[in-house]
Design a protein around this motif. Structure first.
Motif, PDB file in Angstrom:
ATOM      1  N   LEU A 133      16.585   5.817 -23.468  1.00  0.00           N
ATOM      2  CA  LEU A 133      16.262   7.234 -23.646  1.00  0.00           C
ATOM      3  C   LEU A 133      14.760   7.472 -23.486  1.00  0.00           C
ATOM      4  N   PHE A 134      13.941   6.565 -24.032  1.00  0.00           N
ATOM      5  CA  PHE A 134      12.490   6.660 -23.910  1.00  0.00           C
ATOM      6  C   PHE A 134      12.068   6.656 -22.442  1.00  0.00           C
ATOM      7  N   LEU A 135      12.728   5.788 -21.637  1.00  0.00           N
ATOM      8  CA  LEU A 135      12.391   5.710 -20.215  1.00  0.00           C
ATOM      9  C   LEU A 135      12.917   6.920 -19.445  1.00  0.00           C
ATOM     10  N   VAL A 136      14.099   7.398 -19.832  1.00  0.00           N
ATOM     11  CA  VAL A 136      14.660   8.563 -19.149  1.00  0.00           C
ATOM     12  C   VAL A 136      13.743   9.767 -19.299  1.00  0.00           C
ATOM     13  N   ASP A 149      10.676   9.553 -19.484  1.00  0.00           N
ATOM     14  CA  ASP A 149       9.479   9.212 -18.696  1.00  0.00           C
ATOM     15  C   ASP A 149       8.195   9.498 -19.486  1.00  0.00           C
ATOM     16  N   VAL A 150       8.202   9.076 -20.756  1.00  0.00           N
ATOM     17  CA  VAL A 150       7.027   9.296 -21.599  1.00  0.00           C
ATOM     18  C   VAL A 150       5.850   8.467 -21.104  1.00  0.00           C
ATOM     19  N   VAL A 151       6.130   7.220 -20.676  1.00  0.00           N
ATOM     20  CA  VAL A 151       5.066   6.338 -20.206  1.00  0.00           C
ATOM     21  C   VAL A 151       4.413   6.895 -18.953  1.00  0.00           C
ATOM     22  N   GLY A 152       5.225   7.459 -18.055  1.00  0.00           N
ATOM     23  CA  GLY A 152       4.688   7.991 -16.807  1.00  0.00           C
ATOM     24  C   GLY A 152       3.952   9.297 -16.971  1.00  0.00           C
ATOM     25  N   LEU A 184      17.896  13.565  -7.274  1.00  0.00           N
ATOM     26  CA  LEU A 184      18.079  12.221  -7.813  1.00  0.00           C
ATOM     27  C   LEU A 184      17.041  11.967  -8.903  1.00  0.00           C
ATOM     28  N   PRO A 185      17.395  11.194  -9.952  1.00  0.00           N
ATOM     29  CA  PRO A 185      16.400  10.835 -10.958  1.00  0.00           C
ATOM     30  C   PRO A 185      15.321   9.922 -10.363  1.00  0.00           C
ATOM     31  N   THR A 186      14.169   9.827 -11.034  1.00  0.00           N
ATOM     32  CA  THR A 186      13.106   8.930 -10.608  1.00  0.00           C
ATOM     33  C   THR A 186      13.532   7.482 -10.877  1.00  0.00           C
ATOM     34  N   PRO A 187      12.872   6.485 -10.256  1.00  0.00           N
ATOM     35  CA  PRO A 187      13.216   5.080 -10.532  1.00  0.00           C
ATOM     36  C   PRO A 187      13.119   4.715 -12.011  1.00  0.00           C
ATOM     37  N   VAL A 188      12.110   5.237 -12.718  1.00  0.00           N
ATOM     38  CA  VAL A 188      11.984   4.946 -14.144  1.00  0.00           C
ATOM     39  C   VAL A 188      13.169   5.522 -14.914  1.00  0.00           C
ATOM     40  N   GLN A 189      13.580   6.719 -14.551  1.00  0.00           N
ATOM     41  CA  GLN A 189      14.725   7.325 -15.221  1.00  0.00           C
ATOM     42  C   GLN A 189      16.019   6.593 -14.902  1.00  0.00           C
ATOM     43  N   LEU A 190      16.147   6.090 -13.683  1.00  0.00           N
ATOM     44  CA  LEU A 190      17.325   5.292 -13.339  1.00  0.00           C
ATOM     45  C   LEU A 190      17.373   4.013 -14.172  1.00  0.00           C
TER      46      LEU A 190
END
Length: 372
Positions: free
Chosen positions: A193-196, A198-201, A331-337
């Motif tokens: 969920l944290f990656l979806v 995209d907090v880091v990005g 499409l979602p971003t690679p990080v979200q995928l």
């Protein structure tokens, strides 16, 4: 299924549906209840346990197939519904029209399925009303509001934290702390969920959209639990039709009171690189993603149980990504995928842990013997 406590009789739990786990200690007097069956969920919700089922055993692939078909049908709602939202239609009006049309389509079949079963519907009226308010109206309204602020894939991934919430509810209700594999699965889901998001990005994420997505997850939990709790004496057609009628009436009342905003948008909306009349995507989300999807979804819960059906329903995320790509080129971003993969892995781990057979006496059929 309850145990018969008549003197001098030995009663064993037999005929449990494939893929549902049996755990001891859920019912009074040491009688075991299954958290994956209708009786088990009835006890968990504080209601009476369902009567023993005498229906013939079905191959587990039948339930899996029905659940996958339902997930694919529900997945069309995001892409086709967003076409209306892009055309400036309000989420409230889109959801209300979708549910109203589906309710009208299922009205006659639902009445036909209730021949001689009106008493059962009256006994379960509160479940049908709750199902319509949360699993139908609340879930769809929250999801479409989330889609207005987030992509279809992200909104669905938030909504499908519901299986983790179901495991948490069963833990709180039965006082059984999760084992290590369950804890690992929950951690994976939360990291995903944290990656979806995209907090880091540093991507800009709408807090309003996230809150709507989590509200949809809570409503989805109630959708699964109530669909199982209603009991097999109420046919899936009747529960789906009744829930859709309750959902439609509640939404129109909310609109009349000014609580729900309804505004009509463009007469022509973009869909798959073309411009089509507004009623084309509306019919898709009403007939396919509502009427058909709710009936098959209830049937899947009856065949698999709430927990198993909720995990199979995760495939809606994959179907939704495909439909969003085909219809919206989104499409979602690679990080979200990557985050989505972790969420799915975490939920699969939770389900695998829940389905493990307990060692020792707990793995044997539950039996109760009393002397005369």
């Amino acid at each position: 299924m309850g145990a018969d406590s008549a003197p001098g009789r030995v009663v064993e739990r037999m005929g449990e549906p494939v893929g549902q786990d049996v755990r001891p200690g859920g019912a009074p007097g040491g009688t075991s209840t299954s958290t994956g069956t209708g009786a088990g969920t009835s006890a968990a919700l504080g209601g009476p346990a369902a009567a023993p089922s005498l229906r013939p055993r079905r191959h587990p692939l039948v339930g899996l197939g029905v659940a996958l078909v339902s997930a694919a049908a529900f997945a069309t709602s995001g892409a086709f519904g967003k076409a209306l939202l892009v055309g400036a239609w309000s989420p409230g009006l889109v959801v209300t029209l979708r549910i109203t049309v589906a309710a009208l389509v299922l009205l006659v079949p639902a009445l036909w399925s209730l021949r001689g079963r009106w008493a059962a519907l009256r006994r379960r009226a509160w479940v049908v009303v709750g199902y319509g308010l949360t699993g139908v109206a609340g879930c769809q309204l929250a999801y479409f509001n989330a889609v207005t602020h987030l992509s279809v894939g992200v909104a669905l991934l938030l909504e499908y934290l519901a299986p983790v919430l179901i495991v948490g509810w069963l833990w709180l209700r039965h006082r059984r702390p999760p084992r290590r594999l369950t804890v690992a699965g929950v951690v994976l889901a939360l990291v995903g969920l944290f990656l979806v998001l995209d907090v880091v990005g540093g991507a800009s994420v709408s807090l309003v959209g996230v809150l709507w997505g989590l509200a949809a997850a809570v409503c989805l939990v109630l959708y699964f639990l109530l669909a199982e709790h209603v009991g097999e004496d109420v046919p899936p057609l009747a529960l789906a039709g009744g829930g859709l009628v309750v959902g439609a009436v509640s939404l129109w009342l909310a609109a009349g009171l000014g609580v729900l905003q309804m505004s009509r948008g463009a007469a022509q909306v973009p869909l798959g690189g073309h411009v089509v009349p507004w009623w084309v995507p509306l019919l898709v989300i009403a007939l396919v993603a509502a009427a058909f999807a709710y009936v098959t979804g209830i049937a899947a819960v009856r065949l698999l149980g709430a927990k198993v059906a909720s995990f199979v329903a995760l495939t809606e995320v994959l179907f939704a990504v495909v439909f969003a790509w085909l219809v919206l080129a989104e499409l979602p971003t690679p990080v979200q995928l990557a985050g989505g993969a972790l969420i799915v892995a975490g939920l699969v781990a939770v389900r695998a842990d829940e389905s493990r057979v307990l060692p020792g006496p707990e793995a044997l059929p539950v039996a109760e013997q009393t002397s005369g």
